[in-house]
Design a protein around this motif. Sequence first.
Motif, mmCIF file in Angstrom:
data_model
loop_
_atom_site.group_PDB
_atom_site.id
_atom_site.type_symbol
_atom_site.label_atom_id
_atom_site.label_comp_id
_atom_site.label_asym_id
_atom_site.label_seq_id
_atom_site.Cartn_x
_atom_site.Cartn_y
_atom_site.Cartn_z
ATOM 1 N N LEU A 180 -6.176 12.714 11.285
ATOM 2 C CA LEU A 180 -7.474 12.119 10.968
ATOM 3 C C LEU A 180 -7.665 10.928 11.895
ATOM 4 C CD1 LEU A 180 -9.828 12.390 8.794
ATOM 5 C CD2 LEU A 180 -8.740 10.435 7.677
ATOM 6 N N LYS A 181 -8.717 10.967 12.712
ATOM 7 C CA LYS A 181 -8.981 9.893 13.657
ATOM 8 C C LYS A 181 -10.354 9.285 13.383
ATOM 9 C CE LYS A 181 -7.534 10.177 17.894
ATOM 10 N NZ LYS A 181 -7.319 10.600 19.306
ATOM 11 N N ALA A 182 -10.644 8.178 14.095
ATOM 12 C CA ALA A 182 -11.925 7.483 13.945
ATOM 13 C C ALA A 182 -12.227 7.229 12.473
ATOM 14 C CB ALA A 182 -13.051 8.289 14.604
ATOM 15 N N THR A 183 -11.217 6.811 11.727
ATOM 16 C CA THR A 183 -11.376 6.563 10.292
ATOM 17 C C THR A 183 -12.341 5.402 10.091
ATOM 18 O OG1 THR A 183 -9.050 7.197 10.088
ATOM 19 C CG2 THR A 183 -10.113 6.258 8.145
ATOM 20 N N SER A 184 -13.425 5.636 9.374
ATOM 21 C CA SER A 184 -14.476 4.623 9.261
ATOM 22 C C SER A 184 -14.576 4.001 7.874
ATOM 23 C CB SER A 184 -15.831 5.230 9.639
ATOM 24 O OG SER A 184 -16.142 6.329 8.792
ATOM 25 N N TYR A 185 -13.909 4.604 6.866
ATOM 26 C CA TYR A 185 -14.038 4.081 5.498
ATOM 27 C C TYR A 185 -12.821 4.482 4.683
ATOM 28 C CZ TYR A 185 -16.088 3.099 0.899
ATOM 29 O OH TYR A 185 -16.336 2.596 -0.350
ATOM 30 N N TYR A 186 -12.420 3.609 3.735
ATOM 31 C CA TYR A 186 -11.323 3.941 2.835
ATOM 32 C C TYR A 186 -11.601 3.391 1.439
ATOM 33 C CZ TYR A 186 -9.602 -0.891 2.842
ATOM 34 O OH TYR A 186 -9.487 -2.245 2.666
ATOM 35 N N ALA A 187 -11.015 4.047 0.462
ATOM 36 C CA ALA A 187 -11.058 3.564 -0.924
ATOM 37 C C ALA A 187 -9.668 3.736 -1.510
ATOM 38 C CB ALA A 187 -12.085 4.347 -1.738
ATOM 39 N N LEU A 188 -8.996 2.622 -1.806
ATOM 40 C CA LEU A 188 -7.657 2.643 -2.380
ATOM 41 C C LEU A 188 -7.719 2.723 -3.892
ATOM 42 C CD1 LEU A 188 -5.614 -0.060 -0.421
ATOM 43 C CD2 LEU A 188 -4.913 2.314 -0.772
ATOM 44 N N ASN B 97 0.816 -1.220 0.000
ATOM 45 C CA ASN B 97 0.000 0.000 0.000
ATOM 46 C C ASN B 97 0.847 1.267 0.000
ATOM 47 O OD1 ASN B 97 -2.388 -1.383 -0.007
ATOM 48 N ND2 ASN B 97 -2.799 -1.149 2.182
ATOM 49 N N LEU B 98 2.134 1.173 0.358
ATOM 50 C CA LEU B 98 2.989 2.349 0.360
ATOM 51 C C LEU B 98 2.997 2.979 -1.029
ATOM 52 C CD1 LEU B 98 4.985 3.846 2.325
ATOM 53 C CD2 LEU B 98 6.808 2.684 1.081
ATOM 54 N N SER B 99 2.799 4.295 -1.085
ATOM 55 C CA SER B 99 2.762 5.117 -2.301
ATOM 56 C C SER B 99 1.426 5.051 -3.036
ATOM 57 C CB SER B 99 3.891 4.736 -3.280
ATOM 58 O OG SER B 99 5.154 4.928 -2.678
ATOM 59 N N LYS B 100 0.485 4.265 -2.548
ATOM 60 C CA LYS B 100 -0.826 4.232 -3.192
ATOM 61 C C LYS B 100 -1.679 5.423 -2.755
ATOM 62 C CE LYS B 100 -1.441 -0.707 -4.097
ATOM 63 N NZ LYS B 100 -2.303 -1.888 -3.850
ATOM 64 N N GLU B 101 -2.525 5.891 -3.666
ATOM 65 C CA GLU B 101 -3.468 6.956 -3.324
ATOM 66 C C GLU B 101 -4.652 6.356 -2.590
ATOM 67 O OE1 GLU B 101 -4.879 10.947 -5.561
ATOM 68 O OE2 GLU B 101 -5.488 9.083 -6.539
ATOM 69 N N VAL B 102 -5.111 7.044 -1.555
ATOM 70 C CA VAL B 102 -6.224 6.558 -0.758
ATOM 71 C C VAL B 102 -7.165 7.707 -0.424
ATOM 72 C CG1 VAL B 102 -4.994 6.878 1.442
ATOM 73 C CG2 VAL B 102 -6.844 5.200 1.292
ATOM 74 N N THR B 103 -8.454 7.424 -0.438
ATOM 75 C CA THR B 103 -9.483 8.375 0.000
ATOM 76 C C THR B 103 -10.068 7.849 1.298
ATOM 77 O OG1 THR B 103 -9.997 8.949 -2.299
ATOM 78 C CG2 THR B 103 -11.607 9.566 -0.629
ATOM 79 N N LEU B 104 -10.161 8.712 2.302
ATOM 80 C CA LEU B 104 -10.546 8.300 3.646
ATOM 81 C C LEU B 104 -11.671 9.164 4.187
ATOM 82 C CD1 LEU B 104 -6.850 8.427 4.699
ATOM 83 C CD2 LEU B 104 -8.098 6.279 4.773
ATOM 84 N N TYR B 105 -12.469 8.592 5.072
ATOM 85 C CA TYR B 105 -13.466 9.378 5.798
ATOM 86 C C TYR B 105 -13.209 9.207 7.285
ATOM 87 C CZ TYR B 105 -17.802 11.401 7.467
ATOM 88 O OH TYR B 105 -18.722 12.197 8.104
ATOM 89 N N GLY B 106 -13.118 10.326 7.993
ATOM 90 C CA GLY B 106 -12.895 10.269 9.429
ATOM 91 C C GLY B 106 -13.012 11.640 10.053
ATOM 92 N N SER B 107 -12.601 11.724 11.297
ATOM 93 C CA SER B 107 -12.710 12.959 12.072
ATOM 94 C C SER B 107 -11.386 13.705 12.043
ATOM 95 C CB SER B 107 -13.091 12.640 13.518
ATOM 96 O OG SER B 107 -13.114 13.807 14.312
#
Length: 490
Positions: free
Chosen positions: A315-323, A295-305
């Motif tokens: 960014l904490k309490a991360t609840s979702y990701y899309a690599l 996963n190193l160097s991959k782009e990721v979209t995250l949802y969290g606080s």
Amino acid sequence: MKRTKIWGFMLFAVTMAVTSCTNVKDPEPDPVSALPFSETFETGLGNFTTQSVSGDQVWAYSTQYKYMSISGFITPTNFANEDWLISPEIDLAGVTAAKLTFDHVARYFADAKNEATIWVSENYVSGLPATATWSQLTTKTFTDPGSWPTVLPSSGEISLTAFAGKKIKIAFKYVSTATKAGTWELKNFLVSEGEATVDPADQVSGDGSEATPYNVAAGIANQGASKWVKGYIVGYATAGGTSTIYTFSADTCTQATNILIAGYKTETDATKCMAVQLPTGAVRTGLNLVSTKANLSKEVTLYGSLEAYFGKPGLKATSYYALEGGTTGGTKPVDTSNAIFTETFANSLGSFTTNSVVGAEVWAWKTGYGAVMSGFTTVSNANEDWLISPTINLTGKTSAKLTFDHTINKGLLANMQTNHTLWMSADNGTTWEQVTITTYPAGNNWTFVNSGDILIPTKFMGISTFKFAFKYLCSSSESASWEIKNLIVL
């Protein structure tokens, strides 16, 4: 350890020795009539002057480190201060564009965005800054790198084009309080001709929605709410005594609880990175660099606080990701565009009210944690406290549901579902009826979980006087903490 802990007394001695740094009657230095103008601070204050508005600490030259610095912290005490470091007059006549750069580090600030700022004046002559008109310059968000860098990071190019053709003075304004006093170190001040170029990764972009997530720079600049953020996975962070260690690799990673993201795949400047908490479950399984080194160097979209993590914007309490490549994991947040009512508790308790039936402790708002209630001070105290919503109009509605994020910790697990309950009212809170919370957290950690969809009973549909409330109970023998945020009625 704060660097000022080591040389707090030395700073005082140097300050007393360098009289040009402390005397508010410093002679006005000669104006600078040609660009570029630079002041490295390698040998002292140069043609800059200082003004102390309040407090005893002042900007001073460090003979040891060869830069200008200020701190309101003198071991072991924080002191309130307002101090300005002011350039000589810089003549921008004849140029159509100009820019400013400098090297610096700002550490231990409670609010660096407002306590370490840069200003420009066209009419300042001498004396206290209040005698002139000042305009604040827009800069990148200053973040604590977590340790003292060997080489001070660059500020990046800051535009002065709005002042082209004018004579200006540039000032660095420092503020501290008796509660928290940061340290600001500065060198290699340079004003040059030309338009400032901004690294795309440093430009704040996106609105935090799923469609246009924040970039990392925007995530750092906009702490205090749950949002979408996009960046590249560049490493991970480890707590190392009094500082944080940033590792820009996955090869030897043994830390599964977080990752670092940045605007570039090859970023190694900690101030441009954001640590992301990986809660137990699908998010940690899918993203940690212990078991998923690819996963190193991959782009990721995250949802969290967006809240402080390792003492920095994170960014904490991360609840979702899309690599990149399509891999996803976690629970995708609910679309609130058609919500009947929302309250994130990101900035306050909003329009909620509190009712303390038993005990001195009450529901309160805490930055990064939302609505918080605990009966514990130095000991457990018996309490009954209610957090009550405003009136919500359900006229015309035939169905609705409630959802929120919450965590419970430090109590007895056997009492969790009886001491932390949800109630609803059809008559503005005159009478209440308990409703089951679909999902409770583990009860023994600070990981937020979603409550799940809680259907509002049919009997409450079609009325204009609906309320709901969170009821907290504890005793003198045990008292949990209950934290709630990201509440939605759909």
